[in-house]
Write a protein that holds these residues in place. Structure first.
Motif, short mmCIF file in Angstrom:
data_model
loop_
_atom_site.label_atom_id
_atom_site.label_comp_id
_atom_site.label_asym_id
_atom_site.label_seq_id
_atom_site.Cartn_x
_atom_site.Cartn_y
_atom_site.Cartn_z
N THR A 37 41.15 89.52 18.32
CA THR A 37 42.37 89.82 19.10
C THR A 37 43.43 88.75 18.86
O THR A 37 44.64 89.03 18.73
CB THR A 37 42.03 89.91 20.58
N GLN A 38 42.98 87.48 18.82
CA GLN A 38 43.93 86.38 18.62
C GLN A 38 44.59 86.48 17.24
O GLN A 38 45.79 86.23 17.09
CB GLN A 38 43.21 85.05 18.78
N VAL A 39 43.79 86.84 16.22
CA VAL A 39 44.35 86.97 14.88
C VAL A 39 45.35 88.10 14.83
O VAL A 39 46.45 87.98 14.23
CB VAL A 39 43.22 87.19 13.86
N GLN A 75 41.30 85.89 2.85
CA GLN A 75 40.29 85.03 3.48
C GLN A 75 40.14 85.36 4.96
O GLN A 75 39.02 85.50 5.47
CB GLN A 75 40.68 83.55 3.30
N ARG A 76 41.28 85.50 5.66
CA ARG A 76 41.21 85.81 7.08
C ARG A 76 40.69 87.23 7.29
O ARG A 76 39.96 87.50 8.26
CB ARG A 76 42.60 85.67 7.70
N ARG A 77 41.06 88.16 6.38
CA ARG A 77 40.55 89.52 6.50
C ARG A 77 39.02 89.54 6.33
O ARG A 77 38.32 90.27 7.01
CB ARG A 77 41.21 90.40 5.44
N GLY A 78 38.51 88.74 5.42
CA GLY A 78 37.06 88.66 5.23
C GLY A 78 36.36 88.12 6.48
O GLY A 78 35.29 88.59 6.86
N LYS A 79 36.96 87.09 7.09
CA LYS A 79 36.36 86.55 8.32
C LYS A 79 36.37 87.59 9.44
O LYS A 79 35.41 87.72 10.21
CB LYS A 79 37.12 85.31 8.75
#
Length: 441
Positions: free
Chosen positions: A252-254, A264-268
């Motif tokens: 939610t924060q992202v 990278q963030r999509r993978g996390k």
């Protein structure tokens, strides 16, 4: 006035006991009348026979002539008060001439016969005896009025019937008392069930008759099973709340942030979502655990063969070998989906780690033993103790979240079984599941 419930156990017991008592008392009373009449008839017949023998004994000795014996004013009639009919050749004499007409046909008949003759409202019991006197053939009939005796027997029979009726009423009252006392444990059981419904107790505690021990035990098992299901549901909710709170907050924060979402963030985020999905899937699988007290049975060999066929298609590069001792129609007291879940988790884990071969072996003796072995890299001896612990993964390079074996352990625990991990002969992991399973069906 309240209507009688014909389906109630009390009504059925009283109806059956009352009906049986009525039949027994009625049949006994009828047999009493028949046997009493036969006993009196045999007794009088025996007395008439003895008198006939006495008469025939005195004729040859000349103590009394036949005419004097049969005279209504003679000594014999004064003593015995019986009816006599005597025929010597063709001469017929009688002590009661009025009875000669109805008794004459009996002079020609079978020897030593006891018959009853009714005439003009009187009932005569008659004994017939053939004899020979001074080279003359004779027939002697001796009779006694049976009507007074029959009237006395009828009166006695009805007195006995009245006493039997009183005893029947007493027996019905005693049956009512016995049934009410015998059904008291069911009333106490009903009261405790009401207390269970109102939350006043959690289990049944009764000093019950031996016939109800199994019922109370089974009810307590069902209550325990329901309680365990409730605990699992609450644990599942608590676990999901705890496990999903952090990853959902992170995602939610992202999504709320202004920073661009790179690879990278999509993978996390994808990993977070996969964790959420795995947690949901694991808790749903736990919630489907039925437990051993559902009253269901499973064809263990049939279910195992279907799972082997499914995983052979899922892992086409692995060879799944299946060996089973139980017959195809052997059933065990294990819920079908629970058994599929247990065997499926072990087979899926072996299929992931095996190099070429997976072996599944079922043995049914006093307990059911299922062994699944693979020829994979295995698990170090020091790490075997960690297998089955919730969320524990020993190799992050393989797919999975470490929840399958923990669910397997929980399933086996619910069935009061045993789960063991070891090293297979091929060097991989050996999973052994031991279940009580109940008696084969």
């Amino acid at each position: 006035m309240s209507r009688v419930d014909r389906r109630s156990l009390r009504f059925r017991l009283l109806a059956w006991l009352g009906g049986v008592s009525l039949v027994v008392v009625g049949v006994t009373w009828l047999l009493h009348g028949i046997l009493l009449n036969n006993l009196a008839r045999d007794f009088l017949g025996s007395r008439l026979q003895q008198e006939a023998e006495h008469v025939l004994h005195h004729f040859p000795q000349g103590h009394l002539s036949p005419s004097l014996w049969l005279d209504a004013t003679g000594p014999a009639a004064q003593v015995f008060h019986h009816i006599y009919v005597l025929r010597l050749n063709n001469e017929v004499t009688t002590s009661h001439p009025l009875w000669l007409a109805p008794l004459a046909p009996l002079l020609d008949g079978e020897d030593e016969t006891l018959v009853e003759v009714a005439w003009q409202g009187r009932q005569l019991l008659l004994y017939r005896k053939e004899f020979t006197l001074e080279e003359r053939n004779g027939v002697l009939l001796i009779g006694e009025d049976f009507a007074p005796v029959a009237a006395g027997l009828v009166k006695l029979h009805w007195w006995v019937g009245g006493i039997a009726g009183v005893l029947l009423l007493l027996l019905i009252v005693l049956n009512l008392v016995a049934v009410n006392r015998g059904l008291r444990p069911l009333s106490r059981l009903q009261q405790q069930l009401v207390e269970l419904q109102l939350g006043g107790r959690k289990r049944l505690h009764l000093d019950m008759p031996a016939e109800l021990d199994e019922l109370v035990e089974q009810l307590n098992r069902i209550l325990d099973s329901q309680d365990q299901r409730l605990k699992r549901s609450r644990e599942a909710v608590a676990n999901l709340s705890h496990a999903l709170k952090t990853p959902l907050s992170a995602v939610t924060q992202v999504l709320r942030g202004s920073r661009p979402i790179d690879d990278q963030r999509r993978g996390k985020m994808l990993l977070r979502l996969e964790d959420i999905q795995a947690q949901l899937e694991a808790e749903l699988r736990r919630s489907r655990i039925a437990g051993p007290y559902t009253g269901q049975q499973t064809l263990i060999r049939h279910e195992a063969e279907q799972l082997i066929e499914m995983f052979s298609a899922l892992y086409p590069d692995k060879c799944f070998r299946f060996e089973a001792v139980p017959d195809a129609d052997t059933r065990l007291n294990i819920e079908r989906q629970d058994f599929q879940e247990m065997l499926g988790i072990a087979l899926d884990n072996a299929g992931k780690w095996a190099v070429q071969q997976v072996r599944c072996h079922l043995i049914l003796e006093a307990v059911l033993t299922v062994t699944i072995e693979d020829d994979g890299p295995g698990v170090p001896q020091d790490d075997i103790a960690w297998l089955g612990r919730r969320g524990m993964r020993l190799d992050e390079g393989r797919p999975g979240h470490g929840l399958g074996l923990s669910i397997l352990r929980q399933l086996v625990t619910h069935y009061e079984g045993e789960l063991r991990f070891g090293v297979s002969d091929a060097g991989g992991l050996a999973v052994t599941i031991t279940l009580p399973g109940g008696q084969p069906g």
